[in-house]
Write a protein that holds these residues in place. Structure first.
Motif, mmCIF file in Angstrom:
data_model
loop_
_atom_site.group_PDB
_atom_site.id
_atom_site.type_symbol
_atom_site.label_atom_id
_atom_site.label_comp_id
_atom_site.label_asym_id
_atom_site.label_seq_id
_atom_site.Cartn_x
_atom_site.Cartn_y
_atom_site.Cartn_z
ATOM 1 N N ILE A 82 0.855 -1.184 0.000
ATOM 2 C CA ILE A 82 0.000 0.000 0.000
ATOM 3 C C ILE A 82 0.897 1.243 0.000
ATOM 4 O O ILE A 82 1.859 1.312 0.758
ATOM 5 N N PRO A 83 0.598 2.248 -0.822
ATOM 6 C CA PRO A 83 1.450 3.444 -0.869
ATOM 7 C C PRO A 83 1.468 4.208 0.457
ATOM 8 O O PRO A 83 0.454 4.304 1.145
ATOM 9 N N TYR A 84 2.642 4.745 0.781
ATOM 10 C CA TYR A 84 2.792 5.617 1.938
ATOM 11 C C TYR A 84 2.313 7.015 1.547
ATOM 12 O O TYR A 84 2.802 7.604 0.588
ATOM 13 N N VAL A 85 1.325 7.529 2.281
ATOM 14 C CA VAL A 85 0.779 8.857 2.015
ATOM 15 C C VAL A 85 0.511 9.535 3.354
ATOM 16 O O VAL A 85 -0.047 8.927 4.268
ATOM 17 N N GLY A 86 0.905 10.780 3.470
ATOM 18 C CA GLY A 86 0.628 11.548 4.678
ATOM 19 C C GLY A 86 -0.741 12.196 4.623
ATOM 20 O O GLY A 86 -1.345 12.329 3.553
ATOM 21 N N TYR A 87 -1.242 12.583 5.758
ATOM 22 C CA TYR A 87 -2.492 13.348 5.912
ATOM 23 C C TYR A 87 -3.724 12.613 5.405
ATOM 24 O O TYR A 87 -4.671 13.246 4.937
ATOM 25 N N THR A 88 -3.753 11.306 5.505
ATOM 26 C CA THR A 88 -4.917 10.565 5.004
ATOM 27 C C THR A 88 -6.137 10.709 5.911
ATOM 28 O O THR A 88 -7.245 10.364 5.500
ATOM 29 N N LEU A 89 -5.950 11.211 7.123
ATOM 30 C CA LEU A 89 -7.083 11.364 8.036
ATOM 31 C C LEU A 89 -7.708 12.756 7.948
ATOM 32 O O LEU A 89 -8.770 12.992 8.507
ATOM 33 N N GLU A 90 -7.046 13.683 7.277
ATOM 34 C CA GLU A 90 -7.528 15.053 7.167
ATOM 35 C C GLU A 90 -8.344 15.232 5.882
ATOM 36 O O GLU A 90 -7.979 15.997 5.002
ATOM 37 N N VAL A 91 -9.465 14.543 5.785
ATOM 38 C CA VAL A 91 -10.273 14.594 4.568
ATOM 39 C C VAL A 91 -11.660 15.192 4.791
ATOM 40 O O VAL A 91 -12.395 15.397 3.836
ATOM 41 N N ASN A 92 -12.022 15.478 6.027
ATOM 42 C CA ASN A 92 -13.342 16.015 6.351
ATOM 43 C C ASN A 92 -13.200 17.381 7.024
ATOM 44 O O ASN A 92 -12.200 17.643 7.685
ATOM 45 N N ASP A 93 -14.214 18.222 6.882
ATOM 46 C CA ASP A 93 -14.214 19.502 7.587
ATOM 47 C C ASP A 93 -14.307 19.280 9.095
ATOM 48 O O ASP A 93 -13.647 19.957 9.872
ATOM 49 N N GLU A 94 -15.144 18.347 9.501
ATOM 50 C CA GLU A 94 -15.256 17.957 10.905
ATOM 51 C C GLU A 94 -14.749 16.535 11.047
ATOM 52 O O GLU A 94 -14.929 15.710 10.158
ATOM 53 N N GLU A 95 -14.120 16.251 12.183
ATOM 54 C CA GLU A 95 -13.513 14.930 12.412
ATOM 55 C C GLU A 95 -14.563 13.823 12.338
ATOM 56 O O GLU A 95 -15.637 13.910 12.946
ATOM 57 N N LYS A 96 -14.251 12.812 11.550
ATOM 58 C CA LYS A 96 -15.023 11.572 11.475
ATOM 59 C C LYS A 96 -14.016 10.440 11.507
ATOM 60 O O LYS A 96 -12.841 10.637 11.203
ATOM 61 N N LEU A 97 -14.468 9.262 11.835
ATOM 62 C CA LEU A 97 -13.595 8.104 11.790
ATOM 63 C C LEU A 97 -13.290 7.804 10.321
ATOM 64 O O LEU A 97 -14.199 7.539 9.541
ATOM 65 N N VAL A 98 -12.018 7.874 9.947
ATOM 66 C CA VAL A 98 -11.606 7.634 8.568
ATOM 67 C C VAL A 98 -11.009 6.242 8.472
ATOM 68 O O VAL A 98 -10.106 5.884 9.242
ATOM 69 N N ILE A 99 -11.534 5.454 7.552
ATOM 70 C CA ILE A 99 -10.985 4.134 7.258
ATOM 71 C C ILE A 99 -10.452 4.202 5.838
ATOM 72 O O ILE A 99 -11.206 4.414 4.891
ATOM 73 N N ASN A 100 -9.143 4.074 5.689
ATOM 74 C CA ASN A 100 -8.509 4.161 4.381
ATOM 75 C C ASN A 100 -7.460 3.054 4.313
ATOM 76 O O ASN A 100 -6.416 3.147 4.947
ATOM 77 N N THR A 101 -7.746 2.018 3.562
ATOM 78 C CA THR A 101 -6.799 0.908 3.402
ATOM 79 C C THR A 101 -6.019 1.022 2.096
ATOM 80 O O THR A 101 -5.228 0.149 1.774
ATOM 81 N N ARG A 102 -6.241 2.101 1.351
ATOM 82 C CA ARG A 102 -5.591 2.303 0.051
ATOM 83 C C ARG A 102 -4.320 3.129 0.170
ATOM 84 O O ARG A 102 -3.462 3.081 -0.701
ATOM 85 N N GLU A 103 -4.199 3.906 1.239
ATOM 86 C CA GLU A 103 -3.047 4.765 1.502
ATOM 87 C C GLU A 103 -2.817 4.756 3.007
ATOM 88 O O GLU A 103 -3.765 4.891 3.768
ATOM 89 N N LEU A 104 -1.565 4.602 3.419
ATOM 90 C CA LEU A 104 -1.269 4.508 4.839
ATOM 91 C C LEU A 104 -0.026 5.298 5.196
ATOM 92 O O LEU A 104 0.850 5.495 4.357
ATOM 93 N N ASP A 105 0.052 5.721 6.459
ATOM 94 C CA ASP A 105 1.308 6.181 7.025
ATOM 95 C C ASP A 105 1.657 5.187 8.128
ATOM 96 O O ASP A 105 0.940 4.193 8.324
ATOM 97 N N CYS A 106 2.735 5.412 8.840
ATOM 98 C CA CYS A 106 3.177 4.438 9.846
ATOM 99 C C CYS A 106 2.106 4.184 10.913
ATOM 100 O O CYS A 106 1.852 3.047 11.300
ATOM 101 N N THR A 107 1.476 5.256 11.369
ATOM 102 C CA THR A 107 0.494 5.112 12.439
ATOM 103 C C THR A 107 -0.786 4.449 11.940
ATOM 104 O O THR A 107 -1.310 3.554 12.603
ATOM 105 N N THR A 108 -1.285 4.840 10.777
ATOM 106 C CA THR A 108 -2.515 4.206 10.287
ATOM 107 C C THR A 108 -2.270 2.750 9.908
ATOM 108 O O THR A 108 -3.174 1.916 10.035
ATOM 109 N N PHE A 109 -1.055 2.432 9.479
ATOM 110 C CA PHE A 109 -0.683 1.033 9.246
ATOM 111 C C PHE A 109 -0.851 0.242 10.544
ATOM 112 O O PHE A 109 -1.516 -0.798 10.577
ATOM 113 N N MET A 110 -0.250 0.752 11.620
ATOM 114 C CA MET A 110 -0.338 0.062 12.916
ATOM 115 C C MET A 110 -1.782 -0.008 13.405
ATOM 116 O O MET A 110 -2.222 -1.037 13.907
ATOM 117 N N GLU A 111 -2.516 1.086 13.271
ATOM 118 C CA GLU A 111 -3.902 1.097 13.734
ATOM 119 C C GLU A 111 -4.733 0.026 13.038
ATOM 120 O O GLU A 111 -5.509 -0.682 13.691
#
Length: 183
Positions: free
Chosen positions: A73-102
């Motif tokens: 899976i490609p390493y991409v930063g800021y994958t959780l910053e996609v909404n104006d207001e915080e929502k639970l983001v599930i993205n298995t197409r792009e990951l950073d170190c922390t979202t990989f672990m999560e």
């Protein structure tokens, strides 16, 4: 880089204390707002289905299987910053170190709890990603890995291994990949 991620995953997940994590019952399934694509829910559902039909519940084996499923899976930063207001983001197409672990830890917790639905995965992902009170809010998200570890250790989800018996080799690594490959 792939070997380093597997080593880090192994160290963190061998000590994953999923059996102590609160198991979701029907009323505790995640029902909050979330952002994901169909491909994400299908991947998670497929991994959980495969885990459910395999009889080997040794946590370290399943954790590595889950981790390997994300290696290309490609390493991409800021994958959780996609909404104006915080929502639970599930993205298995792009990951950073922390979202990989999560993702790997949430899948492992699902398997250990015998819970194999996408909602169960979202429940555990929220528990891992957010601090005390589990409120889905930007201010409550564990933004840095050190905070992530401390918060999840406090919740009894992971355990920090400091025993010298676990250290088998000295390793030198360039650790600037995240800051030099954002975006």
């Amino acid at each position: 880089m792939k070997n380093l991620l597997l080593i880090i995953t192994t160290i963190c997940l061998i000590s994953c204390k999923a059996q102590e994590a609160k198991q979701p019952s029907e009323e505790y399934r995640y029902t909050g707002e979330r952002t994901y694509q169909r491909e994400d829910s299908l991947k998670i559902s497929q991994l959980l289905y495969q885990a459910s039909i395999k009889g080997d519940h040794r946590e370290n084996i399943k954790s590595l299987v889950f981790a390997r499923s994300f290696l290309d899976i490609p390493y991409v930063g800021y994958t959780l910053e996609v909404n104006d207001e915080e929502k639970l983001v599930i993205n298995t197409r792009e990951l950073d170190c922390t979202t990989f672990m999560e993702n790997v830890v949430a899948l492992t917790l699902c398997d250990k709890a015998g819970r194999y639905t996408f909602d169960d995965f979202c429940y555990f992902l929220q528990k891992i990603r957010y601090g005390e009170g589990d409120t889905v809010a930007y201010w409550n998200r564990n933004h840095y890995f050190f905070g992530w570890m401390a918060e999840n250790e406090k919740k009894g989800i992971v355990e920090r291994i400091t025993d010298e018996a676990y250290h088998t080799a000295k390793m030198e690594a360039d650790i600037d990949f995240m800051s030099t490959h954002v975006g």
